[in-house]
Enzyme design. Structure first.
Site, PDB file in Angstrom:
ATOM      1  N   PRO A 237      -4.886   2.880  -0.951  1.00 21.17           N
ATOM      2  CA  PRO A 237      -5.715   2.194   0.047  1.00 21.17           C
ATOM      3  C   PRO A 237      -6.755   1.258  -0.549  1.00 21.17           C
ATOM      4  CG  PRO A 237      -6.409   4.468  -0.174  1.00 21.17           C
ATOM      5  CD  PRO A 237      -5.150   4.331  -0.979  1.00 21.17           C
TER       6      PRO A 237
ATOM      7  N   THR B  50      -9.141  -4.158  -8.667  1.00 28.19           N
ATOM      8  CA  THR B  50      -9.236  -5.552  -8.246  1.00 28.19           C
ATOM      9  C   THR B  50     -10.307  -5.794  -7.190  1.00 28.19           C
ATOM     10  OG1 THR B  50      -7.551  -5.275  -6.537  1.00 28.19           O
ATOM     11  CG2 THR B  50      -6.799  -5.935  -8.723  1.00 28.19           C
TER      12      THR B  50
ATOM     13  N   TYR C 100       5.019  15.012  -7.148  1.00 29.73           N
ATOM     14  CA  TYR C 100       3.816  15.115  -7.962  1.00 29.73           C
ATOM     15  C   TYR C 100       3.891  16.373  -8.829  1.00 29.73           C
ATOM     16  CZ  TYR C 100       2.267  11.918  -4.245  1.00 29.73           C
ATOM     17  OH  TYR C 100       2.172  10.898  -3.325  1.00 29.73           O
TER      18      TYR C 100
END
Length: 277
Positions: A203, A208, A56
């Site tokens: 998670p 959606t 990251y």
């Protein structure tokens, strides 16, 4: 109501609903200041598990967390991952689990996080070009040297987990898993059987969850949001599941953390269990 706590490795107590720092902007300016505020708010709200990685921003995310939180509150676990490096063609990111790379990334993480020991270190991916014994053996050496407390894996199969457990004591696995994406169900089952913490990344199926009529219906019945229902389902799925939802917005952070107060009935869970991505 599902338990809100879990002991990683049997002795490292955390609240099960954590925070994934991957999405936080790290470039200097207003966005970075907001990132600092988000992380500090997460800890204010009781988060004790924060997940980052060398990948990251090439360590910039680790530096951000240290700026936001150091000196760390007692009981806060900042876990990081190594094994992806800019060693590909033209400096591209690639899986790289060579011992020298792993050692260097751990030393960098210690410096950036301003700690003498990383209490939980995870191998970000298994490098197929480096023998697993060399990768995990190096991490075990770092553990023996006191630079690392406990070891975990990320994105592994059941077979890789079994192979790894012959070399090291695996206390955590971080695989992609959510209500609509259960590809790694066998890995979760293996973790549950062995008491290994399972940290689902992504998670919540991005964009959606609210589109699924059944999830939206359950959310309405519970007085919750679809995102909260997805996280509550995870918390009730297995006691070893430690979701690490990430966000760069305080309102989303607060929404995510309120999921631990959402109570799904058995009927709700059965309806959600029947969904597939």
């Amino acid at each position: 109501m599902a338990s809100t706590a879990f002991d990683i490795g049997g002795d490292l107590g955390v609240r099960r609903l954590g925070f994934g720092a991957m999405r936080l902007p790290t470039e200097p300016g207003a966005d970075r200041e907001h990132s600092l505020a988000v992380v500090r708010r997460a800890v204010e709200l009781g988060v004790t598990l924060v997940d980052t990685a060398h990948l990251y921003g090439g360590g910039a995310n680790e530096e951000l967390l240290a700026e936001a939180l150091y000196p760390y509150p007692e009981g806060l676990l900042v876990t990081t991952k190594v094994g992806v490096a800019r060693t590909g063609p033209d400096g591209a990111w690639r899986l790289d689990g060579r011992p020298a790379i792993l050692r260097d990334q751990v030393d960098q993480a210690l410096r950036r996080l301003r700690v003498e020991r990383i209490e939980l270190l995870q191998l970000h991916r298994v490098d197929p070009e480096t023998p697993m014994a060399d990768q995990l053996g190096t991490l075990a050496e770092l553990q023996a040297e006191g630079k690392v407390g406990r070891l975990g894996l990320s994105e592994v199969t059941v077979g890789e987990l079994e192979q790894a457990r012959e070399i090291i004591d695996v206390v955590s696995v971080q695989n992609r898993y959510n209500l609509l994406d259960r590809e790694h169900e066998p890995v979760l089952a293996a973790c549950e059987a062995a008491g290994i913490a399972f940290l689902p990344w992504r998670p919540v199926a991005a964009g959606t969850a609210g589109e699924r009529t059944e999830i939206a219906a359950v959310a309405a019945e519970c007085g919750a949001t679809p995102t909260q229902v997805a996280l509550a389902w995870l918390l009730g799925r297995s006691p070893v599941v430690l979701p690490i939802p990430g966000t760069a917005r305080i309102d989303h952070l607060e929404e995510n953390l309120a999921a631990q107060d959402v109570e799904l009935t058995q009927v709700h869970r059965e309806r959600l269990d029947r969904l597939t991505g």
